[in-house]
Design a protein around this motif. Structure first.
Motif, PDB file in Angstrom:
ATOM      1  N   MET A   1      63.449  57.616 -14.352  1.00  0.00           N
ATOM      2  CA  MET A   1      63.150  56.210 -14.209  1.00  0.00           C
ATOM      3  C   MET A   1      64.018  55.631 -13.088  1.00  0.00           C
ATOM      4  SD  MET A   1      63.345  53.409 -17.186  1.00  0.00           S
ATOM      5  CE  MET A   1      64.230  51.961 -16.842  1.00  0.00           C
ATOM      6  N   SER A   2      63.422  54.913 -12.177  1.00  0.00           N
ATOM      7  CA  SER A   2      64.190  54.297 -11.102  1.00  0.00           C
ATOM      8  C   SER A   2      64.291  52.784 -11.336  1.00  0.00           C
ATOM      9  CB  SER A   2      63.548  54.575  -9.746  1.00  0.00           C
ATOM     10  OG  SER A   2      62.294  53.955  -9.680  1.00  0.00           O
ATOM     11  N   LEU A   3      65.423  52.239 -10.967  1.00  0.00           N
ATOM     12  CA  LEU A   3      65.646  50.809 -11.115  1.00  0.00           C
ATOM     13  C   LEU A   3      65.269  50.096  -9.826  1.00  0.00           C
ATOM     14  CD1 LEU A   3      69.117  50.812 -12.888  1.00  0.00           C
ATOM     15  CD2 LEU A   3      66.887  50.423 -13.916  1.00  0.00           C
ATOM     16  N   ASN A   4      64.662  48.961  -9.968  1.00  0.00           N
ATOM     17  CA  ASN A   4      64.327  48.136  -8.815  1.00  0.00           C
ATOM     18  C   ASN A   4      65.556  47.300  -8.472  1.00  0.00           C
ATOM     19  OD1 ASN A   4      63.296  46.465  -6.891  1.00  0.00           O
ATOM     20  ND2 ASN A   4      61.629  45.660  -8.130  1.00  0.00           N
ATOM     21  N   THR A   5      66.153  47.560  -7.307  1.00  0.00           N
ATOM     22  CA  THR A   5      67.357  46.843  -6.899  1.00  0.00           C
ATOM     23  C   THR A   5      67.033  45.529  -6.199  1.00  0.00           C
ATOM     24  OG1 THR A   5      67.458  48.073  -4.831  1.00  0.00           O
ATOM     25  CG2 THR A   5      68.716  48.948  -6.697  1.00  0.00           C
ATOM     26  N   GLU A   6      65.783  45.294  -5.893  1.00  0.00           N
ATOM     27  CA  GLU A   6      65.353  44.052  -5.248  1.00  0.00           C
ATOM     28  C   GLU A   6      65.347  42.930  -6.287  1.00  0.00           C
ATOM     29  OE1 GLU A   6      63.950  41.556  -2.180  1.00  0.00           O
ATOM     30  OE2 GLU A   6      64.585  43.640  -2.030  1.00  0.00           O
ATOM     31  N   SER A   7      66.022  41.843  -5.985  1.00  0.00           N
ATOM     32  CA  SER A   7      66.065  40.702  -6.880  1.00  0.00           C
ATOM     33  C   SER A   7      64.681  40.078  -7.001  1.00  0.00           C
ATOM     34  CB  SER A   7      67.047  39.656  -6.345  1.00  0.00           C
ATOM     35  OG  SER A   7      66.944  38.459  -7.068  1.00  0.00           O
ATOM     36  N   LYS A   8      64.382  39.574  -8.173  1.00  0.00           N
ATOM     37  CA  LYS A   8      63.114  38.865  -8.374  1.00  0.00           C
ATOM     38  C   LYS A   8      63.092  37.579  -7.543  1.00  0.00           C
ATOM     39  CE  LYS A   8      60.086  37.336 -12.073  1.00  0.00           C
ATOM     40  NZ  LYS A   8      59.926  37.206 -13.527  1.00  0.00           N
ATOM     41  N   TYR A   9      64.266  37.028  -7.288  1.00  0.00           N
ATOM     42  CA  TYR A   9      64.401  35.800  -6.503  1.00  0.00           C
ATOM     43  C   TYR A   9      65.392  36.041  -5.363  1.00  0.00           C
ATOM     44  CZ  TYR A   9      62.264  33.913 -10.700  1.00  0.00           C
ATOM     45  OH  TYR A   9      61.428  33.689 -11.755  1.00  0.00           O
ATOM     46  N   PRO A  10      64.965  36.740  -4.305  1.00  0.00           N
ATOM     47  CA  PRO A  10      65.890  37.070  -3.219  1.00  0.00           C
ATOM     48  C   PRO A  10      66.350  35.834  -2.441  1.00  0.00           C
ATOM     49  CG  PRO A  10      63.652  37.703  -2.638  1.00  0.00           C
ATOM     50  CD  PRO A  10      63.621  37.245  -4.066  1.00  0.00           C
ATOM     51  N   SER A  11      67.560  35.900  -1.927  1.00  0.00           N
ATOM     52  CA  SER A  11      68.144  34.784  -1.178  1.00  0.00           C
ATOM     53  C   SER A  11      67.309  34.380   0.021  1.00  0.00           C
ATOM     54  CB  SER A  11      69.556  35.148  -0.710  1.00  0.00           C
ATOM     55  OG  SER A  11      70.394  35.333  -1.809  1.00  0.00           O
ATOM     56  N   ARG A  12      66.656  35.337   0.651  1.00  0.00           N
ATOM     57  CA  ARG A  12      65.879  34.997   1.849  1.00  0.00           C
ATOM     58  C   ARG A  12      64.680  34.103   1.513  1.00  0.00           C
ATOM     59  NH1 ARG A  12      64.796  40.263   0.748  1.00  0.00           N
ATOM     60  NH2 ARG A  12      62.640  40.810   0.344  1.00  0.00           N
ATOM     61  N   ARG A  13      64.428  33.912   0.228  1.00  0.00           N
ATOM     62  CA  ARG A  13      63.347  33.018  -0.199  1.00  0.00           C
ATOM     63  C   ARG A  13      63.904  31.769  -0.881  1.00  0.00           C
ATOM     64  NH1 ARG A  13      58.142  36.447  -2.178  1.00  0.00           N
ATOM     65  NH2 ARG A  13      57.807  37.499  -0.200  1.00  0.00           N
ATOM     66  N   ALA A  14      65.113  31.392  -0.503  1.00  0.00           N
ATOM     67  CA  ALA A  14      65.733  30.186  -1.054  1.00  0.00           C
ATOM     68  C   ALA A  14      65.545  29.041  -0.064  1.00  0.00           C
ATOM     69  CB  ALA A  14      67.218  30.429  -1.314  1.00  0.00           C
ATOM     70  N   TYR A  15      65.120  27.911  -0.574  1.00  0.00           N
ATOM     71  CA  TYR A  15      64.820  26.761   0.275  1.00  0.00           C
ATOM     72  C   TYR A  15      65.461  25.499  -0.281  1.00  0.00           C
ATOM     73  CZ  TYR A  15      61.201  29.831   2.074  1.00  0.00           C
ATOM     74  OH  TYR A  15      60.543  30.902   2.624  1.00  0.00           O
ATOM     75  N   VAL A  16      65.713  24.555   0.616  1.00  0.00           N
ATOM     76  CA  VAL A  16      66.108  23.206   0.238  1.00  0.00           C
ATOM     77  C   VAL A  16      64.975  22.295   0.700  1.00  0.00           C
ATOM     78  CG1 VAL A  16      67.686  21.300   0.714  1.00  0.00           C
ATOM     79  CG2 VAL A  16      68.577  23.605   0.417  1.00  0.00           C
ATOM     80  N   VAL A  17      64.534  21.443  -0.204  1.00  0.00           N
ATOM     81  CA  VAL A  17      63.504  20.458   0.143  1.00  0.00           C
ATOM     82  C   VAL A  17      64.165  19.092   0.087  1.00  0.00           C
ATOM     83  CG1 VAL A  17      61.308  19.421  -0.495  1.00  0.00           C
ATOM     84  CG2 VAL A  17      61.649  21.881  -0.779  1.00  0.00           C
ATOM     85  N   LYS A  18      64.145  18.403   1.212  1.00  0.00           N
ATOM     86  CA  LYS A  18      64.682  17.046   1.286  1.00  0.00           C
ATOM     87  C   LYS A  18      63.498  16.090   1.426  1.00  0.00           C
ATOM     88  CE  LYS A  18      69.128  18.195   3.267  1.00  0.00           C
ATOM     89  NZ  LYS A  18      70.099  17.856   4.315  1.00  0.00           N
ATOM     90  N   VAL A  19      63.406  15.163   0.489  1.00  0.00           N
ATOM     91  CA  VAL A  19      62.307  14.201   0.485  1.00  0.00           C
ATOM     92  C   VAL A  19      62.815  12.893   1.090  1.00  0.00           C
ATOM     93  CG1 VAL A  19      60.665  12.968  -0.981  1.00  0.00           C
ATOM     94  CG2 VAL A  19      61.320  15.312  -1.549  1.00  0.00           C
TER      95      VAL A  19
END
Length: 65
Positions: A1-19
């Motif tokens: 069995m191999s483990l998935n080391t990729e985060s479900k929520y990777p940093s490169r998909r982090a955003y700030v929304v300013k309204v």
């Protein structure tokens, strides 16, 4: 069995929304910024916000090795 080391929520998909302070529920406007790349885009509607996110995700996916 191999483990998935990729985060479900990777940093490169982090955003700030300013309204914007003058935005209204039916007139959404502001800026979205990718926290890793620093790229930002202004949006003048909810649709433009979603288009900006989709465009950034597509660009990041195409740039992956």
């Amino acid at each position: 069995m191999s483990l998935n080391t990729e985060s479900k929520y990777p940093s490169r998909r982090a955003y700030v929304v300013k309204v914007r302070s003058d935005a209204k529920p039916d007139e959404l406007a502001g800026r979205v910024e990718n926290l890793v790349t620093g790229s930002s885009r202004e949006f003048a509607s909810g649709e433009e916000l979603l288009e900006s996110l989709a465009s950034d995700l597509k660009a990041n996916a195409e740039g992956k090795p």
